[in-house]
Write an enzyme that holds these catalytic residues in place. Structure first.
Site, mmCIF file in Angstrom:
data_model
loop_
_atom_site.group_PDB
_atom_site.id
_atom_site.type_symbol
_atom_site.label_atom_id
_atom_site.label_comp_id
_atom_site.label_asym_id
_atom_site.label_seq_id
_atom_site.Cartn_x
_atom_site.Cartn_y
_atom_site.Cartn_z
ATOM 1 N N LYS A 125 0.809 -1.217 0.000
ATOM 2 C CA LYS A 125 0.000 0.000 0.000
ATOM 3 C C LYS A 125 0.842 1.267 0.000
ATOM 4 O O LYS A 125 0.373 2.331 -0.390
ATOM 5 C CB LYS A 125 -0.951 0.012 1.203
ATOM 6 C CG LYS A 125 -2.096 -0.971 1.049
ATOM 7 C CD LYS A 125 -3.238 -0.650 1.995
ATOM 8 C CE LYS A 125 -4.445 -1.520 1.695
ATOM 9 N NZ LYS A 125 -5.500 -1.384 2.680
ATOM 10 N N LYS A 206 -5.698 -10.319 -5.524
ATOM 11 C CA LYS A 206 -6.961 -10.663 -4.850
ATOM 12 C C LYS A 206 -8.063 -9.658 -5.210
ATOM 13 O O LYS A 206 -7.783 -8.495 -5.498
ATOM 14 C CB LYS A 206 -6.761 -10.732 -3.331
ATOM 15 C CG LYS A 206 -6.456 -9.421 -2.688
ATOM 16 C CD LYS A 206 -6.563 -9.465 -1.169
ATOM 17 C CE LYS A 206 -6.419 -8.044 -0.645
ATOM 18 N NZ LYS A 206 -6.754 -7.806 0.710
ATOM 19 N N LYS A 209 -11.901 -4.293 -2.476
ATOM 20 C CA LYS A 209 -12.785 -3.140 -2.560
ATOM 21 C C LYS A 209 -12.001 -1.888 -2.944
ATOM 22 O O LYS A 209 -12.532 -0.960 -3.513
ATOM 23 C CB LYS A 209 -13.406 -2.858 -1.180
ATOM 24 C CG LYS A 209 -14.370 -3.906 -0.742
ATOM 25 C CD LYS A 209 -14.974 -3.558 0.611
ATOM 26 C CE LYS A 209 -14.066 -3.961 1.743
ATOM 27 N NZ LYS A 209 -14.726 -3.952 3.052
HETATM 28 P P1 AMP Z 1 -11.502 -6.016 4.222
HETATM 29 O O1 AMP Z 1 -12.596 -5.700 3.275
HETATM 30 O O2 AMP Z 1 -10.142 -5.897 3.582
HETATM 31 O O3 AMP Z 1 -11.622 -5.324 5.532
HETATM 32 O O4 AMP Z 1 -11.668 -7.570 4.530
HETATM 33 C C1 AMP Z 1 -12.707 -8.097 5.325
HETATM 34 C C2 AMP Z 1 -12.542 -9.591 5.423
HETATM 35 O O5 AMP Z 1 -12.687 -10.180 4.119
HETATM 36 C C3 AMP Z 1 -11.151 -10.019 5.922
HETATM 37 O O6 AMP Z 1 -11.278 -11.159 6.741
HETATM 38 C C4 AMP Z 1 -10.407 -10.359 4.675
HETATM 39 O O7 AMP Z 1 -9.396 -11.319 4.902
HETATM 40 C C5 AMP Z 1 -11.533 -10.949 3.805
HETATM 41 N N1 AMP Z 1 -11.216 -10.745 2.386
HETATM 42 C C6 AMP Z 1 -11.018 -9.555 1.758
HETATM 43 N N2 AMP Z 1 -10.747 -9.752 0.444
HETATM 44 C C7 AMP Z 1 -10.791 -11.095 0.251
HETATM 45 C C8 AMP Z 1 -10.610 -11.926 -0.902
HETATM 46 N N3 AMP Z 1 -10.352 -11.424 -2.100
HETATM 47 N N4 AMP Z 1 -10.741 -13.272 -0.732
HETATM 48 C C9 AMP Z 1 -11.034 -13.812 0.467
HETATM 49 N N5 AMP Z 1 -11.211 -13.082 1.593
HETATM 50 C C10 AMP Z 1 -11.095 -11.739 1.494
#
Ligand code: AMP
Ligand code: TRP
Length: 343
Positions: A125, A206, A209
């Site tokens: 990042k 991956k 968002k």
């Molecule tokens: P975040 O939106 O980054 O706060 O992620 C929220 C949850 O979703 C966390 O447990 C992340 O590890 C999971 N997560 C985010 N992106 C992915 C992805 N592409 N595949 C699987 N899990 C994800």
């Protein structure tokens, strides 16, 4: 040193304590749902679960204040729509519980700059930025505070958070060995399929968002037509060979995993079933549409009543604070802060 050494027992025994957090960075996507939220909804029935919208973490990169507030509420609605029941688990917003920021400072004084710089997410990042916010580097320390405040045994997350949980464990063990048994040392819990859903257009990274990839990201609220359009356009390869090989055929492997994660089918069964990529894609569209249908329906009901959401978040914060305040006091005492009014 063995990570469990000097860890105090769970203070809430015999119920397992689960904690996880999600950033308020925009619409939820299938990676969030299959990698994390779906598991959270299962866990709530077997453990004492705390789920948090981590708005303070949302300050580590550029943001627009009104938009952050909107997304925080929207993410909370997304949690409820994903099946979390506020009568069964505790759902709250991180900034409503001041203990998170306070404990983060004690842990910042436990962490080293070297170990924070080594975090892959920080390196990714901060790469190419002219000026990097200090909060981007201390981000995982705040995350560690989130977790240990609740005497957490288990943290259900996607694979991208593995290194942060490792750091949390290191900090908890270091604090415990310097100042005496204070924190429970948590374990990560990462699903076997769906832990790393990849971008449909760029299957080497991956689904996220924060990355602008509208065709590569299937959002939880996408219509069946949008899902179909994105999956049909998903990048595969020209070999036409049906095999599960994430290195050589990452796009195809991602579609196979998406189908496995949204049905109860195994990867081997899927590989053996489909004669070509087109038929596989058709079933991925159907499976994703089905798995997201109840989430979308609940979202539609919930969005009409934001003041009910605000109320249950307030209740969640009060419950969270009643646990967090006890841990914070224990940590302040252990590290040597003079309690107010006591000589
Ligand atoms: P975040 O939106 O980054 O706060 O992620 C929220 C949850 O979703 C966390 O447990 C992340 O590890 C999971 N997560 C985010 N992106 C992915 C992805 N592409 N595949 C699987 N899990 C994800
Ligand atoms: N860093 C996590 C993510 O980006 C969000 C998060 C913040 C979190 N605090 C947490 C996850 C505590 C689990 C536990 O997904």
């Amino acid at each position: 040193m063995d990570a469990q050494w000097r860890a105090p027992p769970s203070y809430h025994w015999p119920m397992t304590r689960v904690f996880s957090g999600i950033q308020p960075s925009g619409a939820l996507h299938v990676g969030n749902y299959l990698g994390a939220l779906r598991q959270w909804a299962v866990d709530q029935h077997d453990a004492d679960c705390f789920y948090c919208v981590v708005d303070l973490h949302g300050l580590t990169t550029d943001h627009e204040p009104a938009e952050l507030r909107r997304r925080t509420l929207e993410t909370a609605i997304g949690l409820l729509a994903s099946g979390l029941d506020p009568d069964v688990c505790t759902i709250f917003v991180q900034s409503h519980v001041h203990e998170h920021s306070e404990l983060a400072w004690l842990l910042e004084c436990t962490a080293t700059i070297g170990e924070l710089r080594r975090m892959t997410q920080f390196k990714d990042k901060s790469a190419g930025l002219e000026s990097v916010r200090a909060g981007l580097m201390t981000y995982p320390v705040l995350m560690a505070a989130d977790i240990v405040l609740y005497d957490t045994d288990r943290v259900p997350v996607g694979d991208d958070q593995r290194q942060h949980i490792e750091l949390t464990r290191d900090l908890a063990v270091r604090f415990n060995s310097r100042y005496g048994a204070t924190f429970v040392v948590p374990e990560p819990s990462i699903p076997t399929v769906g832990a790393r859903v990849m971008d449909l257009q760029h299957p080497e990274r991956k689904m996220s968002k924060s990355v602008d990839s509208p065709l590569g990201t299937v959002n939880v609220l996408d219509s069946p037509d949008e899902i179909a359009q994105k999956v049909r356009k998903a990048v595969t390869d020209t070999s036409a060979k049906m095999a599960y090989d994430p290195d050589a055929q990452p796009g195809l492997a991602n579609l196979i995993e998406l189908l496995a994660a949204s049905t109860s089918r195994t990867i081997d069964d899927i590989v053996a079933t489909y004669p070509n990529y087109g038929s596989l894609k058709a079933d991925v569209v159907e499976a994703l549409t089905e798995v997201l249908r109840p989430v979308k329906a609940r979202h539609e009901e919930l969005r009409g009543d934001p003041s009910a959401i605000a109320q249950l978040l307030e209740k969640g914060a009060a419950k969270a604070s009643s646990v967090a305040s006890v841990t914070l006091r224990r940590a302040q005492q252990a590290i040597g802060l003079l309690p107010p009014g006591v000589i």
